[in-house]
Design a protein around this motif. Structure first.
Motif, PDB file in Angstrom:
ATOM      1  N   MET A  29       0.758  -1.370   0.229  1.00 41.00           N
ATOM      2  CA  MET A  29      -0.016   0.056   0.007  1.00 41.00           C
ATOM      3  C   MET A  29       0.908   1.230   0.200  1.00 41.00           C
ATOM      4  SD  MET A  29      -3.056  -1.109  -0.270  1.00 41.00           S
ATOM      5  CE  MET A  29      -3.988   0.449  -0.078  1.00 41.00           C
ATOM      6  N   THR A  30       1.950   1.107   0.718  1.00 45.01           N
ATOM      7  CA  THR A  30       2.832   2.342   0.814  1.00 45.01           C
ATOM      8  C   THR A  30       3.582   2.617  -0.541  1.00 45.01           C
ATOM      9  OG1 THR A  30       3.261   1.869   2.939  1.00 45.01           O
ATOM     10  CG2 THR A  30       4.942   3.371   1.936  1.00 45.01           C
ATOM     11  N   ILE A  31       3.897   1.583  -1.412  1.00 48.93           N
ATOM     12  CA  ILE A  31       4.551   1.554  -2.477  1.00 48.93           C
ATOM     13  C   ILE A  31       3.677   2.126  -3.555  1.00 48.93           C
ATOM     14  CG2 ILE A  31       5.719   0.245  -4.529  1.00 48.93           C
ATOM     15  CD1 ILE A  31       6.822  -1.490  -2.255  1.00 48.93           C
ATOM     16  N   MET A  32       2.316   1.671  -3.480  1.00 55.19           N
ATOM     17  CA  MET A  32       1.387   2.031  -4.606  1.00 55.19           C
ATOM     18  C   MET A  32       0.905   3.511  -4.094  1.00 55.19           C
ATOM     19  SD  MET A  32      -1.298  -1.229  -5.308  1.00 55.19           S
ATOM     20  CE  MET A  32      -2.175  -1.032  -3.987  1.00 55.19           C
ATOM     21  N   ASP A  33       1.017   3.840  -2.955  1.00 50.71           N
ATOM     22  CA  ASP A  33       0.729   5.210  -2.769  1.00 50.71           C
ATOM     23  C   ASP A  33       1.834   6.075  -3.284  1.00 50.71           C
ATOM     24  OD1 ASP A  33      -0.455   7.603  -1.313  1.00 50.71           O
ATOM     25  OD2 ASP A  33       1.096   7.560   0.065  1.00 50.71           O
ATOM     26  N   ARG A  35       3.807   5.710  -5.791  1.00 47.56           N
ATOM     27  CA  ARG A  35       4.069   5.509  -7.241  1.00 47.56           C
ATOM     28  C   ARG A  35       2.564   6.137  -7.835  1.00 47.56           C
ATOM     29  NH1 ARG A  35       8.268   2.522  -9.591  1.00 47.56           N
ATOM     30  NH2 ARG A  35       9.780   2.354  -7.719  1.00 47.56           N
ATOM     31  N   LEU A  36       1.344   5.712  -7.208  1.00 49.27           N
ATOM     32  CA  LEU A  36       0.262   6.254  -7.964  1.00 49.27           C
ATOM     33  C   LEU A  36      -0.293   7.642  -7.587  1.00 49.27           C
ATOM     34  CD1 LEU A  36      -1.539   2.876  -7.950  1.00 49.27           C
ATOM     35  CD2 LEU A  36      -0.149   3.965  -9.688  1.00 49.27           C
ATOM     36  N   SER A  37       0.228   8.307  -6.604  1.00 47.64           N
ATOM     37  CA  SER A  37      -0.422   9.434  -6.009  1.00 47.64           C
ATOM     38  C   SER A  37      -0.151  10.504  -7.152  1.00 47.64           C
ATOM     39  CB  SER A  37       0.234   9.712  -4.792  1.00 47.64           C
ATOM     40  OG  SER A  37       1.476  10.017  -4.697  1.00 47.64           O
ATOM     41  N   LEU A  39      -0.222  10.346 -10.293  1.00 51.09           N
ATOM     42  CA  LEU A  39      -1.290  10.330 -11.504  1.00 51.09           C
ATOM     43  C   LEU A  39      -2.655  10.784 -10.748  1.00 51.09           C
ATOM     44  CD1 LEU A  39       0.083   6.722 -12.565  1.00 51.09           C
ATOM     45  CD2 LEU A  39       0.547   8.945 -13.527  1.00 51.09           C
ATOM     46  N   ILE A  40      -2.971  10.567  -9.642  1.00 49.38           N
ATOM     47  CA  ILE A  40      -4.087  10.990  -9.126  1.00 49.38           C
ATOM     48  C   ILE A  40      -4.365  12.329  -9.143  1.00 49.38           C
ATOM     49  CG2 ILE A  40      -5.636  10.642  -7.102  1.00 49.38           C
ATOM     50  CD1 ILE A  40      -4.747   8.064  -6.564  1.00 49.38           C
ATOM     51  N   GLY A  41      -3.050  13.072  -8.663  1.00 57.16           N
ATOM     52  CA  GLY A  41      -3.215  14.492  -8.501  1.00 57.16           C
ATOM     53  C   GLY A  41      -3.271  15.252  -9.832  1.00 57.16           C
ATOM     54  N   GLN A  42      -2.681  14.683 -10.964  1.00 53.60           N
ATOM     55  CA  GLN A  42      -2.589  15.280 -12.170  1.00 53.60           C
ATOM     56  C   GLN A  42      -4.138  15.133 -12.457  1.00 53.60           C
ATOM     57  OE1 GLN A  42      -0.310  12.932 -14.943  1.00 53.60           O
ATOM     58  NE2 GLN A  42       0.266  14.851 -16.111  1.00 53.60           N
ATOM     59  N   ASN A  43      -4.609  13.846 -12.588  1.00 57.86           N
ATOM     60  CA  ASN A  43      -6.071  13.761 -13.020  1.00 57.86           C
ATOM     61  C   ASN A  43      -7.042  14.782 -12.445  1.00 57.86           C
ATOM     62  OD1 ASN A  43      -5.344  12.023 -14.879  1.00 57.86           O
ATOM     63  ND2 ASN A  43      -5.535  10.191 -13.584  1.00 57.86           N
ATOM     64  N   GLU A  44      -6.906  14.916 -11.059  1.00 55.38           N
ATOM     65  CA  GLU A  44      -7.801  15.999 -10.417  1.00 55.38           C
ATOM     66  C   GLU A  44      -7.533  17.106 -10.951  1.00 55.38           C
ATOM     67  OE1 GLU A  44      -6.863  15.718  -6.181  1.00 55.38           O
ATOM     68  OE2 GLU A  44      -7.984  13.729  -6.293  1.00 55.38           O
ATOM     69  N   ARG A  45      -6.388  17.820 -11.481  1.00 59.88           N
ATOM     70  CA  ARG A  45      -6.184  19.180 -11.991  1.00 59.88           C
ATOM     71  C   ARG A  45      -6.972  19.083 -13.274  1.00 59.88           C
ATOM     72  NH1 ARG A  45      -1.269  18.488  -9.322  1.00 59.88           N
ATOM     73  NH2 ARG A  45      -0.327  17.494 -11.440  1.00 59.88           N
ATOM     74  N   ASN A  46      -6.764  18.011 -13.968  1.00 61.91           N
ATOM     75  CA  ASN A  46      -7.380  18.006 -15.566  1.00 61.91           C
ATOM     76  C   ASN A  46      -8.965  17.858 -15.454  1.00 61.91           C
ATOM     77  OD1 ASN A  46      -4.743  18.396 -16.397  1.00 61.91           O
ATOM     78  ND2 ASN A  46      -4.393  16.028 -16.822  1.00 61.91           N
ATOM     79  N   TYR A  47      -9.507  17.336 -14.399  1.00 63.54           N
ATOM     80  CA  TYR A  47     -10.806  16.822 -14.230  1.00 63.54           C
ATOM     81  C   TYR A  47     -11.470  18.265 -14.227  1.00 63.54           C
ATOM     82  CZ  TYR A  47     -15.006  15.044 -12.569  1.00 63.54           C
ATOM     83  OH  TYR A  47     -16.320  14.662 -12.357  1.00 63.54           O
ATOM     84  N   GLY A  48     -11.088  19.525 -13.506  1.00 67.63           N
ATOM     85  CA  GLY A  48     -11.685  20.593 -13.223  1.00 67.63           C
ATOM     86  C   GLY A  48     -11.750  21.196 -14.730  1.00 67.63           C
ATOM     87  N   LYS A  49     -10.875  21.187 -15.535  1.00 69.32           N
ATOM     88  CA  LYS A  49     -10.685  21.750 -16.905  1.00 69.32           C
ATOM     89  C   LYS A  49     -11.616  21.032 -17.900  1.00 69.32           C
ATOM     90  CE  LYS A  49      -5.852  23.034 -17.111  1.00 69.32           C
ATOM     91  NZ  LYS A  49      -4.639  22.995 -17.845  1.00 69.32           N
ATOM     92  N   LEU A  50     -11.673  19.626 -17.686  1.00 67.21           N
ATOM     93  CA  LEU A  50     -12.825  18.807 -18.519  1.00 67.21           C
ATOM     94  C   LEU A  50     -14.074  19.143 -18.121  1.00 67.21           C
ATOM     95  CD1 LEU A  50     -12.964  16.637 -20.479  1.00 67.21           C
ATOM     96  CD2 LEU A  50     -12.833  14.769 -18.444  1.00 67.21           C
TER      97      LEU A  50
END
Length: 64
Positions: A29-33, A35-37, A39-50
């Protein structure tokens, strides 16, 4: 409560202790956090524009 049952089941199936299963799960879980966090932050920024672009498109289309 459910997670404890899953830990026990995995420990039984693989012949290891529940503590080993718990530590392995926490490590993954720590490794996935880490590595993947990004990507999640980037998608949230793009989600507002979308959303704003989609809303603008729908509003313009509704006026025609």
């Amino acid at each position: 409560m459910v997670l404890i049952k899953v830990y026990r089941d995995l420990a039984f199936r693989f012949g290891v202790s529940v503590l080993t299963v718990s530590r392995t799960f926490l490590s993954w879980m720590t490794i996935m956090d880490v590595r993947l966090s990004p990507l999640i932050g980037q998608n949230e920024r793009n989600y507002g524009k979308l959303c704003s672009n989609a809303l603008s498109f729908l509003l313009e289309r509704g006026q025609q």
